[in-house]
Write a protein that holds these residues in place. Structure first.
Motif, mmCIF file in Angstrom:
data_model
loop_
_atom_site.group_PDB
_atom_site.id
_atom_site.type_symbol
_atom_site.label_atom_id
_atom_site.label_comp_id
_atom_site.label_asym_id
_atom_site.label_seq_id
_atom_site.Cartn_x
_atom_site.Cartn_y
_atom_site.Cartn_z
ATOM 1 N N ALA A 104 -9.979 4.246 -8.366
ATOM 2 C CA ALA A 104 -11.209 5.091 -8.709
ATOM 3 C C ALA A 104 -10.735 6.649 -8.603
ATOM 4 C CB ALA A 104 -12.374 4.689 -7.650
ATOM 5 N N GLY A 105 -9.609 6.770 -7.777
ATOM 6 C CA GLY A 105 -9.148 8.172 -7.204
ATOM 7 C C GLY A 105 -8.462 8.776 -8.560
ATOM 8 N N GLY A 106 -8.255 8.056 -9.691
ATOM 9 C CA GLY A 106 -7.948 8.898 -10.899
ATOM 10 C C GLY A 106 -6.771 8.099 -11.751
ATOM 11 N N THR A 107 -5.696 8.825 -12.117
ATOM 12 C CA THR A 107 -4.953 7.736 -13.301
ATOM 13 C C THR A 107 -3.564 7.291 -12.569
ATOM 14 O OG1 THR A 107 -3.702 9.749 -13.749
ATOM 15 C CG2 THR A 107 -5.669 9.020 -15.078
ATOM 16 N N MET A 108 -3.530 7.255 -11.165
ATOM 17 C CA MET A 108 -2.389 6.612 -10.381
ATOM 18 C C MET A 108 -2.141 5.168 -10.959
ATOM 19 S SD MET A 108 -2.117 5.864 -6.507
ATOM 20 C CE MET A 108 -2.723 7.428 -6.023
ATOM 21 N N PRO A 109 -0.877 4.942 -11.450
ATOM 22 C CA PRO A 109 -0.451 3.500 -11.769
ATOM 23 C C PRO A 109 -0.436 2.633 -10.474
ATOM 24 C CG PRO A 109 1.274 5.106 -12.193
ATOM 25 C CD PRO A 109 0.410 5.840 -11.735
ATOM 26 N N MET A 110 -0.688 1.182 -10.834
ATOM 27 C CA MET A 110 -0.768 0.394 -9.712
ATOM 28 C C MET A 110 -0.047 -0.863 -10.126
ATOM 29 S SD MET A 110 -3.794 -1.099 -7.329
ATOM 30 C CE MET A 110 -4.101 0.634 -6.632
ATOM 31 N N ILE A 111 0.553 -1.705 -9.395
ATOM 32 C CA ILE A 111 1.363 -2.961 -9.655
ATOM 33 C C ILE A 111 0.973 -3.820 -8.732
ATOM 34 C CG2 ILE A 111 3.450 -4.373 -10.158
ATOM 35 C CD1 ILE A 111 4.690 -2.104 -11.603
#
Length: 218
Positions: free
Chosen positions: A65-72
């Motif tokens: 929800a904090g932005g467009t930070m990519p996550m795997i």
């Protein structure tokens, strides 16, 4: 690239951090969801759901929800967590055991989808040896040399820091899997095969009882 690794098991996190460092990737390690939420924004988050799934799913949602930070998502399961990963909208989900080179490729792809990064020359040269990291091909004096997948990964790992001795345990943890328990001669077999294909045993030097290093023959 700087990443945030959310992993409660230090014995899992340590070899992964070392493996990523070989590719120039700095990993900041936290063991709790609260610490992950308090950390400075990284380029990418590696998130292990672990055993406290309900709590970690909530933390994962807050990070997203904090932005467009990519996550795997890193997981020990192949089915449920992959479905959950899609529901959470993460960029990728990788089930263990996984080779570090594959994880690095997926990380770079995930970051590139969110914010394009400068294109690096995929061809690295070491004297007459050229390694194309995009096509996973190598050439020696301009001639293509066919390598098995593990032989290629082994060569790339040694070539990440030419001249530096890479410990046997680190090679097994990176090219194969953490805490690899396969045949004891697996690494030696692949080194011998790689030396044979390179046509000169001097390319890979053995430091007995320690590890191996890449040396460009005179």
């Amino acid at each position: 690239m700087r990443v945030l690794l959310v992993e409660e098991d230090v014995s899992v996190a340590t070899p992964l951090i070392d493996g990523l460092a070989r590719y120039g990737i700095i990993a900041d390690h936290v063991t709790t969801g609260a610490a992950a939420l308090a950390a400075a924004p990284p380029d990418l988050v590696l998130f292990d759901l672990g055993r406290r799934e309900t709590e970690r799913v909530e933390v994962c949602r807050k990070l997203r929800a904090g932005g467009t930070m990519p996550m795997i998502l890193l997981t020990g399961r192949r089915g449920p967590d992959r479905t959950l990963g899609r529901d959470l909208g993460v960029e990728d989900c990788l089930a263990s055991p996984y080779p570090v080179p594959e994880l690095v490729a997926r990380m770079r792809a995930a970051v590139g989808r969110v914010r394009p990064v400068p294109v690096e020359d995929p061809v690295r040269t070491y004297g007459p040896l050229a390694i194309d990291t995009r096509s996973r091909q190598i050439r020696l004096h301009g001639v293509p040399i066919p390598l098995a997948p593990k032989e290629y990964d082994l060569l790339v790992l040694l070539a990440a820091d030419p001249g530096a001795v890479v410990a046997r345990r680190h090679i097994l943890d990176t090219v194969w899997e953490p805490d690899f328990l396969g045949p004891g001669k697996t690494l030696d077999f692949h080194v011998a095969s790689l030396r044979s294909k390179l046509g000169n045993a001097g390319w890979i030097e053995n430091r007995r009882g320690v590890g191996f290093r890449l040396v460009v023959p005179a």
